[in-house]
Structures are given as C-alpha cells and as structure tokens.
Design an enzyme around this catalytic site. Structure first.
Site, PDB file in Angstrom:
ATOM      1  N   LYS A   1      34.849  29.707-116.090  1.00 34.97           N
ATOM      2  CA  LYS A   1      33.848  28.860-115.434  1.00 34.97           C
ATOM      3  C   LYS A   1      34.133  28.614-113.956  1.00 34.97           C
ATOM      4  O   LYS A   1      33.194  28.453-113.171  1.00 34.97           O
ATOM      5  CB  LYS A   1      33.712  27.539-116.178  1.00 34.97           C
ATOM      6  CG  LYS A   1      33.159  27.731-117.588  1.00 34.97           C
ATOM      7  CD  LYS A   1      32.811  26.418-118.227  1.00 34.97           C
ATOM      8  CE  LYS A   1      32.307  26.689-119.639  1.00 34.97           C
ATOM      9  NZ  LYS A   1      31.780  25.501-120.270  1.00 34.97           N
TER      10      LYS A   1
ATOM     11  N   ARG B   1      25.494  37.022-123.355  1.00 32.86           N
ATOM     12  CA  ARG B   1      25.240  37.496-124.717  1.00 32.86           C
ATOM     13  C   ARG B   1      23.868  37.038-125.166  1.00 32.86           C
ATOM     14  O   ARG B   1      23.194  36.293-124.461  1.00 32.86           O
ATOM     15  CB  ARG B   1      26.280  36.898-125.658  1.00 32.86           C
ATOM     16  CG  ARG B   1      26.273  35.379-125.577  1.00 32.86           C
ATOM     17  CD  ARG B   1      27.200  34.722-126.566  1.00 32.86           C
ATOM     18  NE  ARG B   1      27.461  33.341-126.188  1.00 32.86           N
ATOM     19  CZ  ARG B   1      26.700  32.302-126.497  1.00 32.86           C
ATOM     20  NH1 ARG B   1      25.593  32.465-127.183  1.00 32.86           N
ATOM     21  NH2 ARG B   1      27.012  31.090-126.098  1.00 32.86           N
TER      22      ARG B   1
END
Ligand code: ADP
Ligand code: ADP
Ligand code: MG
Length: 508
Positions: free
Chosen positions: A120, A296
C-alpha cells in the site's frame, strides 16, 4: 469467438468463484480443470469442471496456496492458462511470475503490476506520481514515534494507522486521542508483523462518515484502458463489505466522470492489464481519495456485469489471450440498478460467528432480475477451513427502489436449513430507513446494529407473494415430517460452536 492460445484453463480456486469462472469458460468453449483439497472432494467446482486434480490437505497453505503443486497440475493437464479467482493466490506476484517462467498464461496482471499495487505504501507513491488524490498522510513507511507524531501534528487526529501489507479489512487501527498514539503505533506494528509477516506501517487521515466507492477497470495490452463505473460498498462490518450496489446513491454525473478518469489514470500508471478495481474513500462533500487497488476480480463484480452488460471473466480471459477489448469508453453505459448481498453461514445473533455445517435444504430465489452465484447443494457440508460465504445474491431492476423491493422478495424466497445464515440480517438492511433512502456511510451497520438484529417482523410484503410463501411453508412442513420418520437426515448438534471458534474469519 475462438481463442488464439487458451483452450483449457486451470481454476486455482474453490467455492462460488471457481464455479462462476467455469461457467464463462463453458460458454466460450474452453475446457476447465479444477484443483481441490481433502476438504473439497465433493465440492461443486470439482463436479462442474471437465477434469479435477487433488492438490493436498485441507488447510489452504497445503493446497490452494501451494504454487508449485498448482503449476505441476497445469502442466500435467496441459492447461494453457490459470485463473486465480479472488483471495488465495490472486494477488501473489510470485505466482504470476512462476506462471510466466513456465510459459503458462496467468489470467491476471503481471508480477510487476501486482508488486506496484500490492504494497500500500508503494501504491500511494505511484498514485501521487500519477496525480491521483490519495488520503492525506505519510508517503513513506513510518519507523519512529517522532515521525508518527510529526505527521499527526500536520494532518490532525483522528488518523488510521495501516499495515502496508494489509488486506481483507485487517491491519487497520483508528486513533482518536493523542494519548493513544504511541501504544496504537506499537500494537499496529506487532499486529502487522504477525498477520502479514511485514511490520511496515503508514499513517493516513481518518475520513469521517466515509463512503467506500470503487471503480472497475479493464485494460488490454494495446493501450485501451476503460472503467466500468462505480460500485458503492459502504455497507460494511469490520471494514468488510456486506452489501454492494451500483450506481452509488450519492454519486453525481460530474464526480463519476472525474473519478472514472482517475481510475483509468491509476491503472495506466502501473501499465495495468486485465481486470482491476480502484478503491476510493469519499466524504460527505464528495471529496474523494485513492485507498488501494485490488489487482484481481472482485467478489462484488456481478453488479457491474449486470448494469454495464459485460461479462468480466470473459473479458479477463480474452485480454490474457492477447485480444483487444471489444469496446471503448464511450460505448459503456450504466442501465438500471443492481444490488448484491453476500450470504454467509454465520450466526448473526452470536457476534456473527461462522456457522459452517451441513446444508439440509436449500431453495434459491428465481424469477426476473435475479442471479444467485453459489456452490452449495443439499447434503453439502461447508468446510471449516475456508471463508463461510455460501453465495452472492444479485438483483437488477430499472430503479434503485425497485431493485430494493426485488432484493427483499429474493431474500424472502431464499431458504437454507442446516446452517445459520445472514439472510434475515440482510432483509433488515433492505428495510432500514438510511439504506432505503440511500444516505448511509461505512458506519451504517454499527450505528443500526440494534435494529438490524432485532426480531420484529420486517414490514411490507407484496400480497402476491403469499402464494410462494404458502408453497415454501408447505414444503418445510413436509420436510419436518420426513425428518421425524428418517432420523438420519436430522443434523446432530455435535461440536457446532467449537467448529466456529476454530474457523478463521477472513472475509473476501
Ligand atoms: P474486497 O475489496 O473484495 O473486499 P479486500 O481489498 O478487502 O477485498 O481484500 C481482501 C481480499 O484479499 C481477499 O480475497 C483476501 O483473501 C485477500 N487478502 C488480501 N490481503 C491478504 C493477506 N495479507 N492475507 C491473506 N489474504 C489477503
Ligand atoms: P483492505 O485492504 O483491508 O480492503 P482498505 O484500505 O481498502 O483495506 O480499507 C477497507 C475499509 O476500511 C474501507 O472501505 C473503509 O471502510 C475503511 N477505511 C480505510 N481507510 C480509511 C480512512 N482513511 N478513513 C476512514 N475509513 C477508512
Ligand atoms: Mg480494500
């Protein structure tokens, strides 16, 4: 459309998503290969696939996360490609790289794109460089208490301390008071270390009464990157999504356009290829900030499929096969309104404790505008090893209000016996005033918990449903009678609770 290279796909996953991916493969004339653990010998994805291979013991570390074993099966079965689904290996750069090394097509992004977005802190840096607004906070890993105090002095309390490697709603800590900063910092770091094996943490501003709004993107290798509009995912419990809808009730056409452009820019910044999701957090004044990118297929992808009219799995496969997207941004539009409810095997009255077990009876909702993506069947035992999600119920209708009514009708028709489920809880959500009026934020569930868990009958039901109700009640009565005559079908109250405690609560 005939595929160039992909004729057989190994699905490195289980549960509803494995079945959902195989459905698209079947429509495309692509052969499917299932892999399964000891706990999944009788699972639907194993039955549905053209071929199925056992890959190890029930714990996912020994089966669905075993990279080398899965690659071995792909080669053995002569699969040209692997679809990872969501969870498990879907955001694992090593897996994507190992596929590339073995000449197997990974139906997902490159290892570089996964690495660029998986961590992140790196993702925040990349987004800042690309001009995408991120939540105010640190751009580097926070190592010392002084660094933390300095940044907090700058952005002000409350803040979120986040694990750079976090995911699934885990590895986040809200700090409201100055006196809590130091202890929270220490706790966050040690939690991150034990949960993700990486103690890197960073600090960002806590956005008050926020909305979680994410944008679906698709990118082919020829430079065409499009977004498929937003999904509103603010109905959350412990930072995990429970209900999602699209369009978002708070979105305006102007903000949608700006956010969509940023989502495309974000994907382009990492040379993204395939399907991905850019998550944003938005405040009451429609100021929005990049949260993270999920590289994804997302659990909630079906609501986008319904409203935009695109099969995201087919597009993923086509892109991986080296084809161009068959549309451009200006071809894509939102039509009507879709809502998804995640149906869990859980005891909502007992702190949402997972409640895996054997399904004795199941009646799925049908009719206009209903999609039910599941994998369980009567007699199936939900294993204790994986996520307790039973299915996803997706409805569509012309308007938001009609979609809510349809969802209520569908939840009402949905009957599952043998395990406790979240169906009643979801019905209450559909009835809650804040939800109905479309003015809810991520605190909606915690703020309304008492109402959502209360036993009072839900109001309003259409009268013409009485017929179905009678039918279902009748069926249940017959089942009760059958159970008394054949005790073998009666579930034994063995170590039910105990199972629940051993069961991990990681949500997708
Ligand atoms: P969603 O936005 O679809 O709810 P999240 O962004 O919350 O997904 O990420 C959760 C997903 O990522 C799940 O599929 C979960 O299994 C997986 N995941 C993310 N990070 C981790 C992690 N550190 N360990 C295990 N699984 C993870
Ligand atoms: P994960 O990887 O676990 O999905 P995210 O960063 O996507 O983590 O955050 C998950 C949820 O946590 C968000 O949808 C939101 O509800 C809450 N959240 C995260 N960051 C913030 C923030 N800065 N301010 C307020 N809420 C936040
Ligand atoms: Mg997230």
């Amino acid at each position: 459309m005939e595929m160039k290279n992909i004729k057989k796909v190994l699905i490195a996953n289980r549960g509803e998503i494995a079945v959902r991916i195989m459905r698209s493969c079947r429509e495309m004339g692509i052969h499917t290969v299932a892999v399964f653990s000891d706990a999944d010998r009788t699972a639907l994805h194993v039955r549905y696939a053209g071929e199925a291979y056992h890959i190890g013991a029930a714990p996912s570390a020994e089966s669905y996360l075993n990279i080398e074993k899965i690659i071995e099966v792909a080669k053995l079965s002569k699969s040209e490609a692997i679809h990872p689904g969501y969870g498990f290996l879907s955001e694992n750069a090593t897996f994507s790289r190992r596929c590339r090394e073995e000449g197997i097509i990974f139906i997902g992004p490159s290892p570089e794109a996964i690495e660029g977005m998986g961590d992140k802190i790196t993702a925040r840096k990349t987004m800042i460089a690309a001009g995408v607004p991120v939540v105010p906070g640190t751009t580097e890993k926070v190592s010392t208490e002084d660094e933390a105090l300095n940044i907090i002095a700058e952005i002000g309390l409350p803040v979120m301390i986040k694990a750079s490697a976090g995911g699934g709603g885990k590895g986040m800590r809200l700090v409201k008071k100055e006196s809590d900063i130091v202890s929270s910092l220490r706790a966050a770091r040690s939690e991150a270390k034990s949960a993700f094996g990486d103690d890197s943490i960073y600090i960002e501003k806590y956005i008050e009464s926020p909305h979680h709004i994410e944008f679906q993107v698709l990118a082919d290798r020829f430079g065409n990157t499009v977004h498929l509009f937003e999904r509103e995912c603010s109905v959350q419990r412990r930072h995990q999504k429970v209900v999602e809808e699209t369009p978002s009730p708070v979105m305006t056409p102007e903000v949608r356009k700006i956010m969509g452009d940023y989502a495309v820019a974000a994907a382009k910044a990492v040379n993204y290829e395939g399907a991905g999701t850019i998550e944003f957090i938005m405040d009451d004044n429609l100021n929005f900030y990049f949260l993270e990118m999920n590289t994804r297929l997302q659990v909630e992808h079906p609501i986008t499929e319904r409203v935009v009219g695109v099969d995201l799995v087919k597009e993923q496969i086509r892109i991986a096969d080296g084809r161009a997207l068959p549309f451009r941004q200006e071809d894509l539009h939102q039509t009507g309104h879709a809502i998804e409810c995640r149906i869990y095997a859980e005891d909502t009255d007992n702190n949402f404790m997972p409640n895996p077990g054997t399904i004795t009876h199941i009646t799925e909702p049908h009719g206009l505008g209903i999609r039910c993506d599941g994998y369980v069947y009567p007699g199936y035992t939900i294993p204790i090893y994986y996520d307790p999600m039973i299915s996803k119920l997706i409805v569509w209708d012309k308007s938001r209000q009609e979609a809510i009514s349809r969802m209520k009708r569908a939840l009402y028709e949905y009957k599952i016996t043998g395990v406790k489920t979240s169906i009643k809880f979801l019905e209450r959500i559909m009835d809650a005033v804040e939800f109905r009026e479309g003015r809810y934020n991520t605190h909606f569930i915690e703020n309304n918990l008492k109402y959502l868990l209360s036993d009072t009958e839900c109001d309003m039901y259409c009268e013409d449903l009485a017929l179905i109700a009678t039918y279902i009640e009748h069926k249940e009565k017959i089942e009760k009678i059958e159970q008394t005559i054949s005790p073998a079908t009666v579930r034994h109250g063995s170590d039910w609770k105990h199972y629940g405690r051993r069961y991990g609560s990681l949500r997708l």
